[in-house]
Write a protein that holds these residues in place. Structure first.
Motif, PDB file in Angstrom:
ATOM      1  N   TYR A 201       1.234   4.240  -3.048  1.00 35.19           N
ATOM      2  CA  TYR A 201       0.967   5.666  -2.901  1.00 35.19           C
ATOM      3  C   TYR A 201       2.233   6.498  -2.776  1.00 35.19           C
ATOM      4  O   TYR A 201       2.187   7.651  -2.370  1.00 35.19           O
ATOM      5  CB  TYR A 201       0.040   5.906  -1.706  1.00 35.19           C
ATOM      6  CG  TYR A 201      -1.326   5.365  -1.979  1.00 35.19           C
ATOM      7  CD1 TYR A 201      -2.227   6.087  -2.748  1.00 35.19           C
ATOM      8  CD2 TYR A 201      -1.706   4.108  -1.535  1.00 35.19           C
ATOM      9  CE1 TYR A 201      -3.472   5.577  -3.050  1.00 35.19           C
ATOM     10  CE2 TYR A 201      -2.953   3.595  -1.825  1.00 35.19           C
ATOM     11  CZ  TYR A 201      -3.830   4.344  -2.582  1.00 35.19           C
ATOM     12  OH  TYR A 201      -5.064   3.835  -2.877  1.00 35.19           O
TER      13      TYR A 201
ATOM     14  N   TYR B 243     -13.417   8.248  -3.450  1.00 34.65           N
ATOM     15  CA  TYR B 243     -12.818   7.572  -2.293  1.00 34.65           C
ATOM     16  C   TYR B 243     -13.353   6.144  -2.175  1.00 34.65           C
ATOM     17  O   TYR B 243     -12.590   5.175  -2.053  1.00 34.65           O
ATOM     18  CB  TYR B 243     -13.127   8.373  -1.033  1.00 34.65           C
ATOM     19  CG  TYR B 243     -12.707   7.696   0.256  1.00 34.65           C
ATOM     20  CD1 TYR B 243     -11.430   7.868   0.769  1.00 34.65           C
ATOM     21  CD2 TYR B 243     -13.604   6.892   0.973  1.00 34.65           C
ATOM     22  CE1 TYR B 243     -11.042   7.263   1.954  1.00 34.65           C
ATOM     23  CE2 TYR B 243     -13.227   6.277   2.150  1.00 34.65           C
ATOM     24  CZ  TYR B 243     -11.952   6.465   2.642  1.00 34.65           C
ATOM     25  OH  TYR B 243     -11.566   5.861   3.807  1.00 34.65           O
ATOM     26  N   TYR B 244     -14.660   5.990  -2.228  1.00 36.43           N
ATOM     27  CA  TYR B 244     -15.247   4.652  -2.111  1.00 36.43           C
ATOM     28  C   TYR B 244     -14.924   3.799  -3.329  1.00 36.43           C
ATOM     29  O   TYR B 244     -14.772   2.577  -3.214  1.00 36.43           O
ATOM     30  CB  TYR B 244     -16.753   4.753  -1.915  1.00 36.43           C
ATOM     31  CG  TYR B 244     -17.161   5.174  -0.529  1.00 36.43           C
ATOM     32  CD1 TYR B 244     -16.810   4.410   0.577  1.00 36.43           C
ATOM     33  CD2 TYR B 244     -17.879   6.340  -0.310  1.00 36.43           C
ATOM     34  CE1 TYR B 244     -17.172   4.788   1.871  1.00 36.43           C
ATOM     35  CE2 TYR B 244     -18.250   6.737   0.969  1.00 36.43           C
ATOM     36  CZ  TYR B 244     -17.888   5.952   2.046  1.00 36.43           C
ATOM     37  OH  TYR B 244     -18.251   6.338   3.314  1.00 36.43           O
TER      38      TYR B 244
ATOM     39  N   ARG C  50      -5.992   2.723   5.040  1.00 35.24           N
ATOM     40  CA  ARG C  50      -6.556   3.676   4.091  1.00 35.24           C
ATOM     41  C   ARG C  50      -6.720   5.016   4.790  1.00 35.24           C
ATOM     42  O   ARG C  50      -6.823   5.075   6.023  1.00 35.24           O
ATOM     43  CB  ARG C  50      -7.926   3.187   3.604  1.00 35.24           C
ATOM     44  CG  ARG C  50      -8.937   3.128   4.720  1.00 35.24           C
ATOM     45  CD  ARG C  50     -10.243   2.460   4.353  1.00 35.24           C
ATOM     46  NE  ARG C  50     -11.133   2.443   5.500  1.00 35.24           N
ATOM     47  CZ  ARG C  50     -11.057   1.565   6.483  1.00 35.24           C
ATOM     48  NH1 ARG C  50     -10.145   0.625   6.442  1.00 35.24           N
ATOM     49  NH2 ARG C  50     -11.897   1.624   7.505  1.00 35.24           N
TER      50      ARG C  50
ATOM     51  N   VAL D 160       0.834  -1.200   0.000  1.00 38.05           N
ATOM     52  CA  VAL D 160       0.000   0.000   0.000  1.00 38.05           C
ATOM     53  C   VAL D 160       0.869   1.251   0.000  1.00 38.05           C
ATOM     54  O   VAL D 160       0.627   2.207  -0.735  1.00 38.05           O
ATOM     55  CB  VAL D 160      -0.956  -0.014   1.210  1.00 38.05           C
ATOM     56  CG1 VAL D 160      -1.714   1.293   1.315  1.00 38.05           C
ATOM     57  CG2 VAL D 160      -1.914  -1.184   1.100  1.00 38.05           C
TER      58      VAL D 160
ATOM     59  N   GLN E  36     -14.952  -0.604  -6.561  1.00 38.01           N
ATOM     60  CA  GLN E  36     -14.003  -0.756  -7.665  1.00 38.01           C
ATOM     61  C   GLN E  36     -14.635  -1.449  -8.867  1.00 38.01           C
ATOM     62  O   GLN E  36     -14.158  -1.293  -9.988  1.00 38.01           O
ATOM     63  CB  GLN E  36     -12.778  -1.547  -7.192  1.00 38.01           C
ATOM     64  CG  GLN E  36     -11.858  -0.769  -6.276  1.00 38.01           C
ATOM     65  CD  GLN E  36     -10.568  -1.515  -5.997  1.00 38.01           C
ATOM     66  OE1 GLN E  36     -10.368  -2.635  -6.466  1.00 38.01           O
ATOM     67  NE2 GLN E  36      -9.681  -0.902  -5.228  1.00 38.01           N
TER      68      GLN E  36
ATOM     69  N   SER F  22      -8.284  -2.284   1.863  1.00 37.88           N
ATOM     70  CA  SER F  22      -7.190  -2.393   2.816  1.00 37.88           C
ATOM     71  C   SER F  22      -7.575  -1.663   4.089  1.00 37.88           C
ATOM     72  O   SER F  22      -8.305  -0.669   4.060  1.00 37.88           O
ATOM     73  CB  SER F  22      -5.901  -1.791   2.240  1.00 37.88           C
ATOM     74  OG  SER F  22      -4.901  -1.686   3.235  1.00 37.88           O
TER      75      SER F  22
ATOM     76  N   GLN G 166     -12.216   3.783  -4.828  1.00 38.19           N
ATOM     77  CA  GLN G 166     -10.830   3.343  -4.687  1.00 38.19           C
ATOM     78  C   GLN G 166     -10.645   2.345  -3.552  1.00 38.19           C
ATOM     79  O   GLN G 166      -9.862   1.409  -3.670  1.00 38.19           O
ATOM     80  CB  GLN G 166      -9.938   4.570  -4.438  1.00 38.19           C
ATOM     81  CG  GLN G 166      -8.469   4.230  -4.248  1.00 38.19           C
ATOM     82  CD  GLN G 166      -7.625   5.471  -4.022  1.00 38.19           C
ATOM     83  OE1 GLN G 166      -8.137   6.581  -3.975  1.00 38.19           O
ATOM     84  NE2 GLN G 166      -6.333   5.286  -3.884  1.00 38.19           N
ATOM     85  N   TRP G 167     -11.389   2.508  -2.468  1.00 39.21           N
ATOM     86  CA  TRP G 167     -11.088   1.765  -1.259  1.00 39.21           C
ATOM     87  C   TRP G 167     -12.089   0.680  -0.911  1.00 39.21           C
ATOM     88  O   TRP G 167     -11.947   0.042   0.142  1.00 39.21           O
ATOM     89  CB  TRP G 167     -10.970   2.739  -0.082  1.00 39.21           C
ATOM     90  CG  TRP G 167      -9.764   3.618  -0.182  1.00 39.21           C
ATOM     91  CD1 TRP G 167      -9.735   4.930  -0.506  1.00 39.21           C
ATOM     92  CD2 TRP G 167      -8.406   3.224   0.024  1.00 39.21           C
ATOM     93  NE1 TRP G 167      -8.447   5.390  -0.518  1.00 39.21           N
ATOM     94  CE2 TRP G 167      -7.601   4.371  -0.193  1.00 39.21           C
ATOM     95  CE3 TRP G 167      -7.791   2.028   0.377  1.00 39.21           C
ATOM     96  CZ2 TRP G 167      -6.227   4.342  -0.072  1.00 39.21           C
ATOM     97  CZ3 TRP G 167      -6.404   1.999   0.491  1.00 39.21           C
ATOM     98  CH2 TRP G 167      -5.645   3.146   0.272  1.00 39.21           C
ATOM     99  N   THR G 168     -13.116   0.465  -1.719  1.00 42.18           N
ATOM    100  CA  THR G 168     -14.054  -0.616  -1.417  1.00 42.18           C
ATOM    101  C   THR G 168     -14.204  -1.535  -2.619  1.00 42.18           C
ATOM    102  O   THR G 168     -14.094  -1.096  -3.770  1.00 42.18           O
ATOM    103  CB  THR G 168     -15.450  -0.082  -1.027  1.00 42.18           C
ATOM    104  OG1 THR G 168     -16.012   0.664  -2.118  1.00 42.18           O
ATOM    105  CG2 THR G 168     -15.377   0.793   0.203  1.00 42.18           C
TER     106      THR G 168
ATOM    107  N   TRP H 154     -13.600  -3.287   2.694  1.00 41.89           N
ATOM    108  CA  TRP H 154     -12.492  -2.374   2.413  1.00 41.89           C
ATOM    109  C   TRP H 154     -11.402  -3.108   1.631  1.00 41.89           C
ATOM    110  O   TRP H 154     -11.150  -4.288   1.866  1.00 41.89           O
ATOM    111  CB  TRP H 154     -11.893  -1.829   3.694  1.00 41.89           C
ATOM    112  CG  TRP H 154     -12.819  -0.991   4.525  1.00 41.89           C
ATOM    113  CD1 TRP H 154     -13.319  -1.287   5.754  1.00 41.89           C
ATOM    114  CD2 TRP H 154     -13.348   0.294   4.175  1.00 41.89           C
ATOM    115  NE1 TRP H 154     -14.136  -0.278   6.196  1.00 41.89           N
ATOM    116  CE2 TRP H 154     -14.168   0.719   5.251  1.00 41.89           C
ATOM    117  CE3 TRP H 154     -13.218   1.133   3.068  1.00 41.89           C
ATOM    118  CZ2 TRP H 154     -14.842   1.928   5.250  1.00 41.89           C
ATOM    119  CZ3 TRP H 154     -13.887   2.341   3.055  1.00 41.89           C
ATOM    120  CH2 TRP H 154     -14.679   2.736   4.132  1.00 41.89           C
TER     121      TRP H 154
END
Length: 1687
Positions: free
Chosen positions: A300, A1063-1064, A1048, A296, A663, A1045, A1066-1068, A1043
């Motif tokens: 980033y 945001y969602y 996050r 992760v 995603q 990860s 990317q992260w869910t 999630w």
């Protein structure tokens, strides 16, 4: 190691500091690592302690020993230090310690309060000198040569400044060390002597900050870099889960709740009675997830780190379990926040860690961590295996030794020296919470039903009875209670319901939806062809709730949408409107299939599938597991038939879009429409409303003014918690519901029983009693018996039915059955209201139908009632504005996701009217204006202003008179107009009455409801995290997603809705049972569905009204797309028009046409502002006149809106499957550029043209065999005939209309083969090629970039003749005769849109639309067509062919806009290449004078579309000084030669034409309004303005002119006259005395030569002041002209 801590472990302060340091590290949101506990213990001998034994963590208290060790560790090897000899200081310099060589004090203690200037890019650092160990020297160092917090990224070398004397530019640390008098004995190194960052504290004093991280510190510390959400995730994912254990072998005296979660290792085999033990590997999964942390961080772009070690994961878990303790939790969080705020700007770097955490240290550190929480967390580390540790734990449970323990953490080392761990949850409260959080909604329902049906819940009743006599009251024994008499005859404060009130915010959202649909259509993906649809149909899908279904139906019925779409004829009642709304249950299958079939049968209808409440049922159709109610939405709305249908567009509407933003989502982020959080563009006075949602409810808890609207009931919570302890087997919802109903029952008894039962108050919470008293008293005091609604939310249907039965029983026994109604709101059932209350509602609503019953909660407005709303989730039901209380005390406290919680709170969402009378306070005014309209403050925040749109229909439809619903005069009662709760919840307004003040309902319509929550939920949403948002926003969005990860970032308070969506996304990710889980696996690179839209907005904000409005404006837009504005004007100058009475004929006869007189008069209405052409056969109508101002001609030309036919020409916005290939939007349609050279006498030189020819069109051209050079454009033979082809090449000159020009002739030609060439200017070549890649283009030479339409016509005609000659030569080689080659071309305007034909019927005039193919084939097949020089057709008018013309199928006269031109016969008649205006009139007159046949087919007409953009009629006149167009008067277009004048950057010919157009009535004064004395114009026609008449004559030999004998001319115009104009020719004409002469020549010398050659001075008088030129500079070649008067 342990002995070194002796005496320190007993210090409470030490434990707190230690724990707080760890917490601050774990909960830090920054990427910068924080100091954590390993540093405190593993290098304890290096840490300083105060005199009382406390550990000093601040870097400002670092001991001298620490510094000395750093000093010794500074060298790069273990070799002894190298002696260093300082250079001698310069003479006269200062050598005092702590001062620089300039004598300036550098000590921090002296400079702490001074204002220091630090150069950009430099940082203040502290240096240590061995000669002054107690002081820090202040220096400034370039930050590029300092390390970051990870000990990296420091450049080699040095750059520093002295902060004492200010000297700058020290490039070597050795030199700098000498300057600041460090007096070193070893080699100077910046790593050893620059020790600390220097910072200013809150008082502005410079203090020592964190050490500079020179070494590779952080390798171990990075293991502790864990986002606080990670630990929360540990807890939620598996540490805290439960099942009860009641082992017979263990002989437990009480039920003990135990959950086993394995962290590391393998759980041993368990045997015995284990039905109540739950084992899970979720914690192990969570630990494995933490190993993704390095990936992760790498993703980033942050510094690489090592995975968290096993020991560290276990220790982190222990510390988190410790902080879960109730006594420590809040204080820790407070200290953590303070720590984060104090260290927010610069994160302290980590001190050096010598070694990682070892397995032997783990148990000791874990026990140390638990020392501050008493027995709350127990660490067992002595057992050699997990099996023995678990056995010991169970023995302790049996012995009662874990009664005060909530968590047991087992740590052991197996035989392979690997750590094994397990967490056993033993606390009763914790295990209950975890057990219930694991139940799915369906499991929860089954569990509660089982408890209710099996008699388990009966234990509660027995317990209540055992509490004492006060709880033994039976309602059948209450006959002695003093019941107040209910008066059923009541006065009426009348009100009406407005269902259809479109507010500006809703209209804005509807337009935003429409713009997104248009964006899909405008994209190059061809996913939606809006231009091909002629109507809209729709189907609205709602959850299976009877109330929601009827609610949407009534909205639809009263919105007027059915009438707008033309569906009202098939829908005559509300019942029939139900066909457009469907509940998503098994009954929806047939309707969805029917819609799919209709979409196939009606390809020109756009079907909109609205999926309302779209977050409900997102289960995959493949994972329904036999449950027919699950996955139905997926199987219906995501099926292949809907996905592939090009005319079905799906609109998902939801208040909680998070479930659809993963995603794998099917919806593009560009297709998301978010409800505006502010709408300030529309200002309507005195009608302003505010949205009151979750964030506003939370604000009332912080405002401090009055009681908050969001509350919890501590008395209720205490009683419920006590019963949960006593009844561990019962579900908490069962317990809390029984307690709640007990409270309500007692409250009803107390309120109804008066003083007799006041003693019961101590058994009732204050909140419950307040609500019940309000319910009863308000309706008693109101003469109309208006009251409030009390919403009781009980998710379980079984418990809701129990509550309904119990409350009805108590109410009836108390004699309150006419006081208030108890309504069970079950989504599966229709509303049931008692007869008494039905009669009451009918009277209020003036409904005469005895069978009427309310179908929605909105129709319960002002009815005093308790509404028990059940169902595991609310399904979009809107509540009336009489809602006073929302009792949510029974909702689940444990299985909360963000969607679950916010949709429960959304029940209280309210759209209220802001007070205009100065009321203040959060309850009355609710002013949200200070909130940022574009930021996310929760999920809902709206600031809008709403209009009052008059009286509307009632929910009862046509069942009562409309007049009964008319609102009162707002001027007389300004304060009585109330706004709707929401558009999806209707609105009500009271009528003014003296009784209003006694009606609580009428007074409180603009007050949002009070909300009661469980204490646990209240704490969650009122506690904010570090981002400033409520904690609930960081919850998992929905149980069907997970999630990506644990590591996050948090949601930010500053995020917009769009950023939140990203945001969602990317992260869910969806779980396997989510309907989008298979979307990524379908093999598409782009997994977004192109025709899916998502509309999101807060609950009850008006989304229903917005999408209904969208459907209406979409329909209007489609109708508008199918319509165009066509010029619809009557012919001008039609009085006394000559008619020939030609018999009906399909084709013209050459002899007949030859015998027709030529009509010189111009009849095209677009030329209303030009000079009339004199004709002896025409007498102007004095009433017709030229009364219209010239500027009005263009501004007010009459148009008609006409629907496009299937034979229309289109612009670039049209897309359909039929013409997709014709348009050529495909990479395979490549074009090549070909040069073509030809010469002409009038051009004076050889010019080169360019053809852009697509590969698909190369067959129209002939190329040389050797080099592939373009030779000619192929032409057919006159004798050729092909029913699917057009012989004449079509040339369309165009400029500025690459998007709007009507160049798509596919439908107009019915797909027939044709050759179409766009004639464009060179500078527009790229943009035209982009929009029309499959079109042939002729690019004009550069010299014509500024030319007018005359140049384009000239080059088209002359090039065509040149090509005709080339084709004749080529055809002769193949045996054809030259005259056999087809000589015609078509000159078409770029705004010709449709063509019409008149049916040949002598009795009546009927006109119908036909294809251009039919028109051209008819004209091309005319007999002897090659004998005509020019053919055309009339301009369309809705009044037919004009006065007298409709009876003549053919005529001779002027042709415009669409011409069939014979380039062979017109060889000697050229278009004037210099002309900008009226070049077609000029050409027509010269062609006729040359004896050419001109024929107009009056049975055909062309429709011209009004295009306001581009075209050759757009003229820009600007000065040479600036490129900005300025206002210049026409008199400034000319000037005297050699004068100082403002020159213009405009072609001279254009200035001349515009000057003559605007000023000729002064130039030719005798000609103004004098038709009988026109101006004689030789060989040309120039527009002299509408007041002047022009008589055209040709000087060519054998030309055709009408007789001018006896005609006196008022002027003479000679324009570029050639040798055919002689003095003898001019003497044939007679002029009035004082007539004006105007001679125009290209230059001054030719002007004088012309005057002499034509002997003009004999009859005309000239003055030197009568010579003029156009206002052009010399290099721009101005035109010259001379004026004179006739003698």
């Amino acid at each position: 190691m342990g002995n070194s801590y002796t005496g320190h472990l007993q210090s409470t302060r030490f434990e707190e500091v230690l724990h707080n340091s760890i917490e601050a590290s774990l909960r830090s949101n920054t990427v910068v690592p924080r100091p954590v506990f390993t540093q405190l213990y593993l290098e304890a001998e290096q840490r300083p302690y105060s005199h009382d034994g406390e550990l000093l963590l601040s870097s400002s208290h670092t001991s001298r020993g620490d510094e000395d060790e750093d000093e010794e560790d500074g060298s790069d090897s273990n070799s002894p230090p190298i002696p260093y000899q300082m250079r001698p200081p310069p003479d006269g310099s200062c050598t005092t310690d702590g001062f620089c060589q300039a004598g300036k004090d550098l000590r921090l203690s002296s400079m702490a309060t001074e204002s220091l200037e630090v150069a950009p890019g430099f940082l203040l650092v502290g240096a240590k000198s061995p000669s002054v160990p107690d002081h820090i020297l202040v220096c400034a160092v370039d930050q590029r040569f300092l390390p970051d917090e990870c000990g990296r990224n420091a450049l080699l070398g040095f750059s520093g400044n002295c902060m004492g004397c200010g000297e700058k530019g020290f490039r070597y640390f050795t030199e700098f060390a000498d300057h600041i008098n460090l007096k070193l004995t070893t080699q100077p190194k910046k790593q050893k002597h620059l020790k600390y960052h220097l910072l200013r504290n809150a008082q502005g004093i410079l203090v020592k900050g964190p050490p500079i991280c020179w070494k590779g510190i952080g390798k171990i510390a990075q293991e502790f870099l864990v986002n606080k959400d990670t630990i929360l995730h540990f807890m939620r994912m598996g540490i805290l889960l439960y099942k009860r254990i009641a082992s017979a072998t263990l002989q437990l005296t009480v039920f003990v709740c135990v959950f086993l979660s394995v962290g590391h290792g393998t759980l041993p085999h368990l045997c015995g009675n284990l039905g109540d033990v739950l084992v899970s590997g979720l914690l192990q999964k969570c630990y494995l997830n933490s190993q993704n942390l390095p990936r992760v961080y790498e993703q980033y772009g942050t510094a690489p780190i090592q995975p968290i070690s096993t020991e560290m994961l276990i220790l982190l878990t222990v510390y988190y379990l410790v902080q879960l303790g109730e006594n420590n939790n809040q204080s820790h969080l407070t200290e953590i926040r303070q720590y984060q705020q104090t260290h927010a700007q610069i994160a302290p770097p980590l001190p050096c860690l010598a070694q990682p955490l070892t397995p032997s240290q783990l148990p000791w550190l874990a026990k140390l961590a638990t020392s501050s929480c008493g027995e709350g967390v127990l660490v067992l580390d002595t057992a050699p295996s997990l099996a023995e540790a678990l056995e010991e734990t169970f023995h302790r449970l049996v012995d009662g030794r874990l009664s005060q323990t909530n968590y047991v953490v087992i740590i052991c080392m197996n035989r392979s020296q690997e750590i094994e761990s397990c967490v056993v949850v033993t606390g009763k409260h914790q295990t209950r919470a975890l057990a219930e959080s694991l139940l799915s909604p369906s499991d929860c329902v089954r569990e509660i039903i089982h408890e209710m049906s099996s008699g388990m819940a009966a234990e509660l009743g027995s317990y209540f009875s055992s509490l004492g006599p006060v709880f033994k009251y039976e309602v059948n024994e209450m006959y002695t209670l003093s019941i107040r008499c209910v008066n059923t005859s009541y006065l009426s404060i009348e009100y009406y319901v407005e269902w259809h009130e479109i507010r500006p915010i809703q209209l804005a959202v509807a337009r935003k939806l429409l713009s997104h649909v248009c964006a899909i259509a405008d994209s190059s993906t061809q996913n939606l062809d809006l231009g091909s649809f002629d109507k809209v149909e729709f189907l609205i899908c709602v959850p299976p709730s009877e109330v929601t279904f009827h609610q949407v139906v009534l909205h639809l019925w009263n919105s007027g949408l059915l009438r707008e779409l033309g569906l009202d004829q098939d829908c005559l009642s509300v019942k029939e409107a139900e066909q457009y709304v469907v509940k998503l249950n098994q009954s929806a299958v047939g309707k969805i299939n029917s819609l799919i079939q209709k979409s196939k049968m009606n390809p020109y209808t756009l079907f909109i599938l609205v999926h309302d409440h779209a977050h409900w049922d997102i289960s995959s159709g493949q994972c329904s597991g036999g449950d027919s109610s699950l996955g139905l939405v997926d199987s219906l709305l995501n099926c292949r038939q809907i996905r592939d249908a090009p005319n079905i567009l799906t609109l998902h509407v939801t208040s909680f879009p998070f479930t659809l933003q993963t995603q794998y989502t099917r919806i593009s982020p560009y297709n998301e429409i978010h409800w505006p959080s502010g709408f300030n563009n529309v200002r309507i006075p005195h009608t302003k409303t505010k949205y009151f949602g979750v964030s506003e409810l939370l604000e009332t808890t912080r405002s401090g003014s009055g009681l908050p609207l969001l509350r919890y009931d501590s008395s209720f919570e205490s009683m419920a918690a006590a019963l949960e302890e006593r009844f561990p087997k019962l579900h908490s919802a069962v317990i809390r519901t029984h307690v709640l109903i007990q409270h309500y029952s007692l409250a009803l008894m107390v309120t109804a029983g008066g003083q007799a039962l006041q003693a019961l108050q101590k058994h009732i919470s204050v909140e419950t009693l307040e609500m019940v008293q309000c319910l009863l008293n308000t309706s008693q005091r109101c003469p109309s018996r208006h009251g409030h609604m009390l919403l009781l939310r009980i998710p379980s249907p079984a418990l809701a039915a129990f509550a309904h039965q119990r409350l009805c029983h108590v109410r009836n026994r108390l004699g309150l059955h006419k006081q208030f109604e108890v309504i069970l709101g079950d989504p599966c059932s229709a509303l049931t209201v008692g007869k008494h209350f039905l009669d009451q509602l009918r009277v209020w609503l003036k409904i005469l139908d005895p069978d009427w019953a309310p179908l929605t909660y909105l129709e319960l407005e002002a009815l005093p009632c308790i509404l028990i709303l059940t169902g595991m989730d609310p399904l979009g039901e809107s509540l009336p504005r009489s809602l006073k209380y929302c009792d949510l005390r029974v909702i689940s406290c444990w299985s909360l996701q963000r969607t679950t919680l916010e949709q429960e709170l959304g029940l209280a969402a309210y759209l209220l009217k802001t007070k205009q009378d100065g009321q203040h306070g959060p309850h009355a005014r609710c002013d949200l204006s200070e909130s940022d309209p574009e930021k996310l403050s929760s999920t809902d925040n709206e600031d809008e202003e709403l209009p009052k749109l008059g009286n509307q229909a009632s929910p009862a439809g046509s069942q009562h008179p409309q007049s009964d619903w008319t609102p009162l005069d707002p001027d007389k009662q300004p304060n009585q107009r109330q706004q709707s709760k929401s558009t999806s919840s209707g609105s009500s307004s009271t009528r003014a009455s003296p009784l209003r003040q006694s009606c609580s309902w009428a007074r409180n319509l603009s007050r949002p409801p009070v909300v009661l929550l469980p204490k646990a939920v209240y704490d969650l949403i009122t506690t904010v995290d570090s981002s400033g948002l409520p904690k609930s926003t960081s919850f998992l969005p929905h149980s069907a997603v997970e999630w990506v990860s644990s590591f996050r970032p948090l949601l930010s308070k500053m995020m917009t809705c769009t950023e939140q969506s990203l945001y969602y996304r990317q992260w869910t990710v969806p779980k396997p049972h989510h309907m989008d889980s298979s979307n990524r696996a379908e093999g598409r690179t782009d997994n977004f569905h192109p025709r899916k839209l998502l509309l999101s907005g807060p609950p009850q904000v008006g989304k229903t009204g917005a999408y209904l409005q969208f459907l209406g404006i979409l329909s209007r837009m489609l109708i508008r797309l199918m319509e165009v504005d066509i010029y619809d004007e009557e012919d001008i100058n039609c009085s006394e028009y000559y008619t020939t009475k030609v018999p009906i004929a399909l084709w013209p006869n050459t002899d007949t046409v030859q015998g027709m007189p030529f009509d010189y008069t111009i009849h095209d209405p677009k030329y209303e502002d030009i000079s009339t052409v004199y004709s002896p056969d025409f007498t102007p109508n004095s009433n017709d006149g030229n009364s219209r101002r010239q500027e009005d001609v263009y501004l007010h030309r009459r148009t008609a809106r006409i629907k496009l036919s299937k034979y229309a020409a289109y612009n670039t916005y049209h897309h359909c499957e039929q013409c997709h290939q014709y348009m050529g939007f495909n990479p395979q349609y490549q074009s090549t550029l070909h040069a073509f050279t030809f010469s002409h006498l009038l051009l004076g030189e050889e010019i080169q043209l360019y053809f852009i020819i697509p590969k698909s069109k190369e067959h129209h051209f002939s190329f040389s065999q050797s080099g592939g050079q373009l030779e000619s454009m192929r032409l057919p033979l006159t004798s050729d005939w092909n029913p699917d082809a057009i012989k004449s090449p079509i040339f369309t000159p165009t400029t500025g209309r690459h998007e709007h020009g009507l160049f798509n002739l596919y439908h107009a030609m019915e797909g027939a083969a044709h050759l179409h060439i766009l004639v464009i200017k060179e500078y527009e070549m790229a943009v035209y090629k982009k929009y029309w890649p499959n079109h042939i283009m002729l690019v004009l030479p550069t010299i014509f970039n500024g030319a007018g339409i005359g140049a384009a016509h000239f080059l088209i005609k002359e090039l065509s003749y040149h090509n005709l000659e080339l084709e004749r030569s080529r055809r002769v080689e193949h045996g054809s005769r030259p005259q056999d080659v087809w000589p015609f071309i078509i000159l078409a305007d770029d705004s010709c849109v449709m063509w019409n034909s008149v049916d040949v019927d002598p009795k009546r005039w009927t006109e119908r639309n036909v294809s251009l193919k039919q028109v051209l084939q008819h004209m091309e097949s005319s007999p002897n067509i090659t004998q005509y020089g020019l053919c055309g057709m009339r301009k369309w008018s809705s009044r037919g062919g004009g006065a007298g013309q409709q009876k003549d199928p053919f005529s001779r006269g002027h042709l415009h806009d669409f011409l069939l031109l014979n380039v062979d016969l017109t060889q000697n008649v050229q278009y004037n290449q210099n002309r900008f205006t009226c070049d077609d009139v000029d050409f027509n007159l010269r062609a006729h004078s040359a004896g050419l046949l001109i024929c107009r087919f009056n049975n055909f007409s062309v429709m011209k579309k009004q295009i306001a953009i581009g075209g050759y009629g757009t003229f820009i006149i600007k000065t040479k000084m600036t490129d900005v167009p300025t206002t210049i008067q026409p008199t400034q277009y000319i000037c005297a030669p050699d004068s100082k004048h403002l020159f213009l950057a405009t072609p001279a010919q254009l200035l001349l034409e515009k000057y003559l157009q605007h000023t000729s009535h002064r130039l030719f004064p005798l000609s103004a309004q004098n038709y009988s004395h026109p101006v004689l114009s030789v060989d040309c026609y120039l527009n002299l303005g509408p007041e002047v008449t022009v008589c055209f004559v040709s000087s060519r030999p054998h030309s055709i002119n009408f007789s001018t004998t006896g005609l006196l001319f008022s002027g003479l115009l000679l324009y570029f006259c050639d040798s055919f104009v002689t003095p003898g020719f001019l003497k044939k004409f007679q002029f009035l005395k004082g007539a004006t002469l105007c001679v125009i020549c290209p230059n001054r010398s030719s002007l004088r030569q012309t005057v002499v050659r034509l002997e003009l001075e004999e009859e005309w008088r000239f003055r030197l002041s009568d010579e003029f030129q156009t206002a052009n500079a010399k290099e721009d070649q101005p035109l010259f002209f001379l004026t004179g008067k006739h003698i």
